[in-house]
Design a protein around this motif. Structure first.
Motif, short mmCIF file in Angstrom:
data_model
loop_
_atom_site.label_atom_id
_atom_site.label_comp_id
_atom_site.label_asym_id
_atom_site.label_seq_id
_atom_site.Cartn_x
_atom_site.Cartn_y
_atom_site.Cartn_z
N ILE A 62 0.78 -1.06 -0.50
CA ILE A 62 0.00 0.19 0.33
C ILE A 62 1.01 1.20 -0.32
O ILE A 62 1.29 1.76 0.84
CB ILE A 62 -0.80 0.07 1.64
N LEU A 63 0.39 2.15 -1.07
CA LEU A 63 1.52 3.47 -0.87
C LEU A 63 0.40 4.40 -0.67
O LEU A 63 -0.83 4.61 -0.42
CB LEU A 63 1.59 3.69 -2.51
N SER A 64 0.89 5.48 -0.23
CA SER A 64 0.32 7.08 -0.32
C SER A 64 0.82 8.20 -0.84
O SER A 64 1.96 8.51 -0.97
CB SER A 64 -0.04 7.16 1.56
N GLU A 65 -0.52 8.76 -1.64
CA GLU A 65 0.48 10.39 -2.63
C GLU A 65 0.45 11.33 -1.03
O GLU A 65 0.72 11.98 -0.88
CB GLU A 65 0.04 9.97 -3.69
N ARG A 66 -0.22 11.08 -0.62
CA ARG A 66 -0.72 12.24 0.74
C ARG A 66 0.23 12.38 1.41
O ARG A 66 0.69 13.05 2.33
CB ARG A 66 -2.05 11.94 1.46
N ALA A 67 1.08 11.22 2.28
CA ALA A 67 2.30 11.04 2.47
C ALA A 67 3.43 11.60 1.82
O ALA A 67 3.97 12.51 3.09
CB ALA A 67 2.64 9.68 3.32
N ALA A 68 3.32 11.04 1.12
CA ALA A 68 4.81 11.89 0.40
C ALA A 68 4.18 13.89 0.18
O ALA A 68 5.45 14.30 0.18
CB ALA A 68 4.73 11.29 -1.36
#
Length: 367
Positions: free
Chosen positions: A166-172
């Motif tokens: 699972i990846l997150s664009e918001r965290a980056a």
């Protein structure tokens, strides 16, 4: 004895990852020298699913990492997999990215109703809708526009056994904002004029985004004119220019102003106020030497009614004549632009000194 024999012959074991060299391409297989008695074979079924980019990595003479799938198939071959080895390495990389929380740039390779798919080596990471950047305003159909684009993400969950990444664009994006914020705060100087966008309104002021940094325009800094609430003059989404009042590096706070980019009413006070002018005012503060009153007009400037100007009679204390929040009629008796002071009077509201001027004004209004 078997252990010593395996050691001597460097026999492969199932599930092992080895370094090898591509030595031959055949019609339906690729042979890999894995340093054992027999070469490893990448099967035709795996080759059929490879993209051109991966095939180029398997050119004769190239060093590659392979995964031992079977130490001996029905034909006596050692079956190896490049894709499985790459996948294992990619899982290790994903776990390292999870631990380090470094930003990963990956290509969007697909989408579904729940989110978008991002390639991480041979793996397919999933970015749920809840982790896609808030700045992307699109429905499910518009997600197709993201395919083949590269986005920045962070790994937030890895489960190798379940094949879950699972990846997150918001965290980056949050980290990027923090970096931009620190960089911008370090480069800013008080007195700078910036372009920004209104992102939130509160009773006490307006929050403005200036290049990734949020600053506050306090209610008192919105305008020289009276403003009861920020929503009276601003809307979320408005593009504005702001003046940097104060930068608090330690607390990472930015104080901004809109009114400092407008004409200061004290510089043009002669256009609005003249000695002898009658106005409504609200008592704001009482002191032993007089009462302060705020003019009930668009600029809401404050002036002093000296104790001697409260009444024709002797006054021991202003509270004997006026109360805080009381609305009164006052006459302007002094305008000091340099000292930014207004002298007001209740006593002279009815005064022979201003009778002719009052009558002239009354006649003008009636005409």
């Amino acid at each position: 004895m078997e252990f010593l024999l395996a050691e001597e012959l460097n026999l492969p074991t199932m599930g092992e990852t080895r370094q090898g060299w591509v030595i031959e391409h055949r019609n339906n297989a690729i042979l890999i020298d894995i340093g054992a008695k027999s070469e490893g074979v990448i099967s035709g079924s795996e080759l059929q699913s490879m993209d051109d980019e991966t095939r180029e990595l398997l050119a004769v003479g190239n060093e590659v990492t392979v995964y031992i799938v079977n130490t001996e198939d029905q034909h006596g071959n050692v079956v190896v997999s490049y894709a499985k080895a790459a996948e294992e390495l990619d899982w290790t990389r994903a776990e390292e990215l999870l631990a380090s929380q470094d930003v990963y740039k990956g290509k969007v390779i697909g989408q579904n109703k729940g989110g978008i798919l991002v390639k991480l080596g041979q793996l397919r990471g999933f970015v749920p809708n809840s982790q896609i950047s808030r700045r992307r305003h699109f429905d499910d159909n518009q997600k197709n526009k993201l395919i083949n684009s590269v986005i920045q993400t962070k790994v937030i969950e890895v489960d190798r056994k379940r094949g879950r990444l699972i990846l997150s664009e918001r965290a980056a994006e949050k980290e990027a904002r923090q970096a931009r914020r620190a960089e911008l705060l370090a480069s800013l100087e008080e007195g700078t004029v910036l372009k920004g966008r209104v992102i939130n309104l509160a009773d006490f002021g307006a929050f403005i985004d200036v290049g990734g940094v949020e600053g506050l325009v306090h209610l008192s800094e919105l305008s020289w004119k009276r403003v009861n609430a920020p929503a009276d003059i601003l809307e979320v989404g408005d593009e504005v220019e702001v003046f940097v009042l104060n930068i608090d590096q330690d607390r990472e706070r930015l104080a901004l102003s809109l009114k400092r980019l407008e004409p200061d009413p004290w510089t043009i006070i002669d256009e609005y106020y003249q000695v002898g002018q009658l106005l409504e005012a609200t008592i704001t503060k009482l002191t032993k030497y007089g009462a302060f009153a705020r003019l009930d007009d668009e600029y809401a400037l404050e002036g002093l009614i000296h104790i001697s100007e409260l009444s024709e009679n002797h006054v021991n204390h202003p509270k004997d004549v006026v109360q805080q929040s009381q609305t009164v009629t006052v006459r302007i008796i002094r305008v000091d632009k340099d000292q930014r002071q207004l002298g007001l009077s209740i006593k002279q509201v009815v005064s022979d000194k201003f009778v002719e001027a009052d009558l002239e004004k009354l006649t003008t209004i009636q005409d």
